[in-house]
Write an enzyme that holds these catalytic residues in place. Structure first.
Site, PDB file in Angstrom:
ATOM      1  N   VAL A  28       0.853  -1.180   0.000  1.00  0.00           N
ATOM      2  CA  VAL A  28       0.000   0.000   0.000  1.00  0.00           C
ATOM      3  C   VAL A  28       0.896   1.240   0.000  1.00  0.00           C
ATOM      4  CG1 VAL A  28      -1.624   1.358   1.367  1.00  0.00           C
ATOM      5  CG2 VAL A  28      -1.876  -1.145   1.253  1.00  0.00           C
ATOM      6  N   VAL A  29       0.750   2.180  -0.978  1.00  0.00           N
ATOM      7  CA  VAL A  29      -0.184   2.148  -2.063  1.00  0.00           C
ATOM      8  C   VAL A  29       0.492   1.623  -3.319  1.00  0.00           C
ATOM      9  CG1 VAL A  29      -1.534   4.055  -1.093  1.00  0.00           C
ATOM     10  CG2 VAL A  29       0.332   4.558  -2.666  1.00  0.00           C
ATOM     11  N   VAL A  64       3.198   3.389  -5.574  1.00  0.00           N
ATOM     12  CA  VAL A  64       4.429   3.820  -4.910  1.00  0.00           C
ATOM     13  C   VAL A  64       5.102   2.637  -4.217  1.00  0.00           C
ATOM     14  CG1 VAL A  64       5.356   5.287  -3.064  1.00  0.00           C
ATOM     15  CG2 VAL A  64       3.633   6.195  -4.638  1.00  0.00           C
ATOM     16  N   CYS A  65       4.470   2.180  -3.158  1.00  0.00           N
ATOM     17  CA  CYS A  65       5.111   1.177  -2.307  1.00  0.00           C
ATOM     18  C   CYS A  65       5.264  -0.164  -3.027  1.00  0.00           C
ATOM     19  CB  CYS A  65       4.312   1.024  -1.015  1.00  0.00           C
ATOM     20  SG  CYS A  65       4.058   2.621  -0.208  1.00  0.00           S
ATOM     21  N   VAL A  66       4.414  -0.435  -3.983  1.00  0.00           N
ATOM     22  CA  VAL A  66       4.538  -1.660  -4.776  1.00  0.00           C
ATOM     23  C   VAL A  66       5.342  -1.396  -6.044  1.00  0.00           C
ATOM     24  CG1 VAL A  66       3.267  -3.458  -6.012  1.00  0.00           C
ATOM     25  CG2 VAL A  66       2.327  -2.491  -3.893  1.00  0.00           C
TER      26      VAL A  66
END
Lengths: 208, 208, 208, 208, 208, 208, 208, 208
Positions: C113-114, C117-119
Site C-alpha cells: 500500500v499504495v 508507490v510502495c509496490v
C-alpha cells in the site's frame, strides 16, 4: 530507443466506414445511442471537412442487418460504396481493397460496427499490408465494454493506434489558423459543452 | 515492421473447454450468470457447428468443484474428456497434452473457469510450446473484473489473442455465403438482439 | 517467437509485504475494505502455507502512517522486519535489499500500500536487477481505480506479471494431490463461495 | 396502523404482457439482452405453470415496432391477443379491458416494453379501477436506468407493488410441497446458479 | 403531523435469520461475497452481544439449497431452529410464528436470503400482524441490485424500516458507556477501517 | 390535497454538525474524499454566511474516533460544542437538545458522519419533537451507497427533507439581489465549474 | 532481458502544464471536478515544492477556451508562458520547444486538458525527440473514460510512463528525511484522508 | 382506497423551461451532454408539436450563467420569456406566476437546470398552489446522481410525478391514430434506436 510518432496527415489519410447499418446498430450497447449517433456523424463530418477519401461498405444490406444509415449515404454521395456479398472481413473483398488502394493513402482511419469484427478484421489485415491504422474507437460500437476491451487489446497489440473522432480531427487539423471557423463549427455541432462555450462567448462579445 | 495477422483458421483450430463445472461456476462473478451461461453454450455450439476438435477437461469432479456442466457433456459425446486427478494447469496433465497434439491443430481456442488459473495457465504453457492461442474471454469467468483485468494482461503480454465467442465465430466463418442459415441460426440462438432483427425481417418479408 | 512461461516456483519465490500499515490503509479506496482485508490475509496465509521466505517492511511507523497491521506481525514472527527510516522505495533501503538477497530466491511476489508507490517502485527496481516480479494486485491498494490502472500499466510494461492471491496460490501449488486439505482450507478461509461449496459437499457426503 | 399484506393469490391473478415486440425490444437498454430475454420467458413460463389467465397485446405490429416475440405467441396459443390499432395505453382499448374483466381476477401481474409507458399507463389505469397491481419489473424494460427509476416511483406512489418474476413465482406457489418438481424445473430453466446447485446435488446424491 | 420515532429497543427486539443456507448463498450477487459474509456474521455477533432472542429457519435443507451456514448454527446452539418442510414464507409455518410469539418481543429484526422472498414475505406478514419490522438490508442478499431495489420499495411502503447491521447495533446500544469494550470489539471485528483506527490509537497511546 | 411547501427560512433555521471527526471520516466511502471535504466545508461556509446558529457535537473525541475536523472548530469559535460522553444519538444528550432549543429555531439543517446513525438518529428524534428537518445529504457520509440508500429511505419516510448544500444555500438565499457577491463567492469557492464560469466571464468583461 | 527503471529525478525533470483553461475545463468529464481541481493544484504545488522548471501554455485564450486557470498563473509568476496562436500540438510551437530545451532537462512531466490531444500530442512528439515522458494522468482530463483509455493506450505504447501526482511526488522525493514537513504539508493539503491521519496523530501526541 | 390516475391532458397542460442557460449547462454532470442536449430539444419539440403553452425563464442572463440556449429561444419565438432579475425560485417572480396563470392550465410540465433548485423550487411552490406537477426528469440536470436522487425524493414526496420526455409525449398523445407521422417524426428525431427501426422498416417495405 525513441519511438517515431506516427501522426495523422490529412494529405495521406483515408476513412473506412464499415457496416454502420440500421439493423446492426441495435447490437451496439457499449456506447449510449445518443452519443454513438453523434460520434458517427461527427466522424463523417470530419471526413467531409478535411476532404478525406472515404469508403463505405456494408454487409448483407438486403437481410436483417438493414441498410446503411441514410445520413452516411447522403453525406458521401460519390464515395465508393461496396455492398459486400458475404465477406465478413471487408479486406477479403477485392473491390474494397482496390478502393482503398485507389485512394493512394497510407493512413487508414477505420470505424464500424461491431468493433471486434467489422473494425478489427480489416484493421489487422491492413496492418499486415503495411498500412498505418487509426481506429476511431468512439465511432465503433459493440455488444458490451468487455468485448470492446478485448478488441482494443487485439488491435493495439497488432500496431493499430486507438483514437477518438475529436483527437483525429485535432491531429489532422494541426493548427487552428488553418480554418478557425470550420473546425469551430465541427466542434460546435458535435460537442454540446463546446457549443455552450461558444454561445456564451459570442453573446458576451457581441456588443464589443 | 508490419505485424502478421494471426488469423483463426477453421481447418487448423481446436477448442479447449477447461473446468466449466457446476460448483466452480458459482465463483464466477465478473459476468452475469444469464449472459455467461449463454456465452459458454454459444462457444460450444460454434465448436460443433464448425466441427472443431474439442477437448473437455475437469478438475476434481468428485469434490466440491462439481461435475462438468451437463449440457457440455451432451454436446460433445465423443470428445476427449480428461478428468484431471489433481493438476491445476491442464497442460501439466499428459493425457490432456496428448489429446491436444492428437488434434494436429496449431491454433487453440481456450475458455474456462476461472480465467486467471484454468484458462491462463494452459494458455501460457501452450504459447511456450509454439501454439497460437486465442482466449474466448466471454466464455471464461472469474471472481471479479479486477482479477480478470490482471489475467488478461498476463495472457496478452505473453502473446495470446483476446477474443469473444462472436468474433471467434466470424473469424472462423470468413464468408456468410459459406452457410448463411447455419451462422444465422447460431447468432439467433445466442444474440437476442440479432434474433429480434431476424424475426422483424422475416415477418416483414414473409408475404413478399 | 514463442514466449517463455515465467512460472511461479515455490522453491524459488519470496514474498515482500510493503507498508500494510493501519494509517495508510485508510487511503485504500480502489478495493472494498472487507475484501481488501481478506486478500491481504489470504496472501499472508499462502506465504505461510507454502513456507515462502517473507519480508515485512514499513515506512515511518511512528508517525501518522501507523503501525504494521498487527495480524501480519503475528503471522510472521521471525521474518525480517525492516522499518525504513525514510526511503519511500523499499529497494533504496540497503537492509531490505540484503534481506531479499539473503532469501536466495529469484522470484519476488510483491504486495503493498499504495500500489503506484510502495509496490511499483520496488517492483521496478527489482526488475532492473533481473528478478522475476509478480504483483499480487488484489493485496495491493491505492486511492482509486484510475491510479491503479496507471500503476498496473507502468509495472506490466516494465515486465512485472500481474497476479492475484488465488492465481498465485494455484501456480505455486501445481497439483492438488500435493496437499488437498491444506489448499482447500486456504480457499475455504478466504473464498466464501468456495467455503459454501465445501460445506454443501461435506454435508451431502457426510453419511456416505 | 398496521398495513395489510396484499399478497398474490394464484386463484385471483391474471397476467398482462404488453408490447414485447421484436422492434421495441431494441429500445430496452436498462437490462442486458440475455438477462431480459430470460426474464420475459421466465414470466411466461410461470404464467403457464400456474395456469394464470394471460392476455397478450401489441401496438402497431405492422409497423417498425415489429411483431410480438414469436416465443410468446407460441406459449399462449389460446390467450386473448389484442393488437391495438393505436391506443398507447392498453387500458384505453375496450377489447383489452374487456379481456381483463373476463378473467374475473382482481390481481393483475403486468410486464411490458417500455416500462414508463406500456407498463405504467395500464398499471395506473388499473389501480384507479380498484385492481391490485403487481409490476414484474425485471420482465419490463426501458431506455435507461434513470427512466426506469422515474417510472417505478410513479407506479409505486400510485399503489402498484414492485415485484420480480422470481418473487412473483414464490408468492404464487406458497409451499414447495404443492409441486417440488414443477417449481424446481422453472427455476432450473431460468436461474443458472440454481441449475448448478441442482446439478451438483443430483450428481452427488445419484448413487445414494 | 409529527412522526413517531419507532426506535429499536434491546429489551423488546428479536432477530430472525431466514434461509442463510450454503446453496442459496450462491444466488446472492447484489453484495460482494466477502462483504456479505462479514455482514451476516456481524449481525449474528450483535444478536449474541445484545442477548436478543434469535430464531433460525431454513428451507429444504436436504436439497440443493444446502445446510444452514455452519457458523450460524454454532453461534446459536440453543436458538429455535425451524427447518421448514415447504413453506416459502416462513410466517406460513406455524412453528416459526409460535417461536416468534414465544419471544414476547414486538420488534423484529429480519435478514435472509433472498431479499425479495425469504425476507420480504415474512416481513410483510409480520407488519400485518402489528409487529414493528426492521430489515437488516446488508445481511440480506439477492440476485442483483434491481431486484433489491424492488424488494426494498415493497417492504418500505408496507412500513418496514430499512436498517444495516451497524445502524442496528448503534440504535440498540444507545450509549457507549453501557459497554465501551464490547461494542468496540464488535466493530473492530467487522469494520476493517474501525479496526485500523483502534490499532493506530492503541499503539500511539500504549506508552502514555 | 395540496401539499404545503416546507421551505427553508434563514430566520428560522439552525445547523447541526454531528461527528465530523478525523477518525470517523476514514469510514466514509460513499462519497469521494475530495468531494466530501469540499461539501462539508461548503456547508460550514454557508452556515457562517447566513449567520445561522450552528451546533457542533462529537462522540468520544479522546478515542479512536479522533478530534473534530480542525477547520470546523476554527470556523465556529463561539458555537455550542457538545462533546458527548457516550450517547450515540446526539438527541439523547440533554446539553445538545438544550442548545438546539436555545436557538429558538424550528428548522434544523443536519449533516454528519455516519449518515444512518449520527445523522438519522437525531433527525428522527427531532421530527418526533415537531421540528422541520432538512438533511444535507452530501455533507453526510457513510460506509457505502447501499447503507446510504437505506438511511435516506428511513429519514424520508419519517418526514425529513433530503437536501444538498447547494440547494440549501439557494433556498435560504431566495434572491440573488440580497447579495450577489456573497453568494457568488460561496459558489466560486466550492463549485469548480462555477468558478470557471466566473473566471471566463470576468476575463471577457474586464476590459468592457 | 531486464528492463531499466526510468525513474524520475528532481534534478533532471521539467513540468509542462498544457491548456488548463477555464473554458476547456468544462469539457472534462472523466474525473469529478472537485477531485480534478485538487489534482491539478497538487501537481502545481509539487512542481513548486521541488523547484522544477515549469512551462505554461494555452490555446486561444481570447476565444471560448477561456483564460488559464488564475491559480496556475499566480503560482508560476515567472514561468515561461506560451499563449499559442493556433498550434494544437504545443510541440509544433517553436517557442514552446525552445522553452523546453532551455530547461536542459531530459525528463518531462506532462499534464493538460484534454488528454488525447493537449497531452498526448506533445507527449508523442517529445518521445520521438528522445525525452523521457511521464504523464500525470490524474491532472489530465477529457470527455469520458473511454476517450481516456484510448489516449492512455496510445501514449503508453509509444513509451510514455503513466503516473499520478502522488506517485510523481514520491518518486521525486525519494526519502522522507529530505524534508518530512514539506512533503507532509503537500500531502495534507491535497489528500483529505492523509490530513485526517495527521490531525488524529497530532492531537494524540500533542500532550506527549 | 384506489388512487386516481392524474394523467397528462394536452388540453390542460403547460410547459415551464427553467434556466437552460449556456453557462449553467456546464454544471450538469448527472446526464451525458449528448443525451442531455437531445432530451431538452426533444421536450421543446414535443411542446411545440402538441402546441402546449410554454414559458421560458432565465436567471441572471448577463452574468456567468450565460444566455438561454439559442435553440430554445428560436423554437419559442412568441413564448413568454421571463428573465428574472434575481429570484432563484421562478415562482417568486410575479411575472412568471402571472404567465403561468395566464395559460389557464392546471397541469405543469417542468424541466430545468439544476434539478434540485430551478426545477424543485417552482415545482414545490406550484404543488402548494394546487397545480398538478409533472417533472421531465431527463430534461433536467444537476451536479451528480446523488443530488438528483435527493431532489427526486423531495419532489415526489411533495406530490410531483416523475416523468421523462418520452413518457410525457406518449401520455399526451394517447393514440397513434391522432397523428402517426407527427409522433413518429418526433421519435425518429430524438431516439436513434427508433430511427433505425423506422429506416429498416421503410427500406424493407419501400418496394412493396
Amino acid at each position: 530507443m525513441t519511438k517515431p510518432y506516427i501522426r495523422l496527415d490529412k494529405d495521406n489519410a483515408a476513412v473506412l466506414l464499415v457496416d454502420h447499418q440500421t439493423g446492426l446498430l441495435s447490437l451496439v450497447r457499449d456506447i449510449d445511442p445518443d452519443k454513438f449517433k453523434n460520434n458517427v456523424l461527427a466522424l463523417a463530418d470530419l471526413a467531409n471537412y478535411f476532404g478525406l477519401p472515404t469508403i463505405l461498405t456494408t454487409s448483407f444490406e438486403q437481410g436483417p442487418n438493414g441498410p446503411l444509415v441514410p445520413e452516411l449515404k447522403e453525406m458521401f454521395p460519390s464515395a465508393p460504396y461496396i455492398a459486400r456479398p458475404g465477406q465478413i472481413n471487408a479486406w477479403d473483398n477485392e473491390d474494397f481493397v482496390n478502393a482503398v488502394k485507389a485512394t493512394g493513402k497510407k493512413q487508414l482511419i477505420i470505424a464500424g460496427v461491431v468493433t471486434e469484427v467489422c473494425v478489427a478484421f480489416p484493421a489487422l489485415s491492413a496492418l499486415e499490408q503495411g498500412y498505418e491504422v487509426f481506429i476511431v474507437t468512439d465511432a465503433s460500437g459493440t455488444f458490451n465494454p468487455m468485448t470492446r476491451d478485448a478488441a482494443w487489446d487485439r488491435m493495439s497489440t497488432a500496431g493499430a493506434q486507438l483514437m477518438t473522432w475529436f483527437g483525429t480531427a485535432c491531429e489532422l487539423h494541426r493548427d487552428w489558423r488553418n480554418d478557425v471557423e470550420g473546425l469551430g463549427t465541427l466542434f460546435s455541432n458535435h460537442i454540446p459543452d463546446y457549443r455552450n462555450l461558444i454561445n456564451s462567448f459570442t453573446t458576451l462579445t457581441a456588443g464589443k
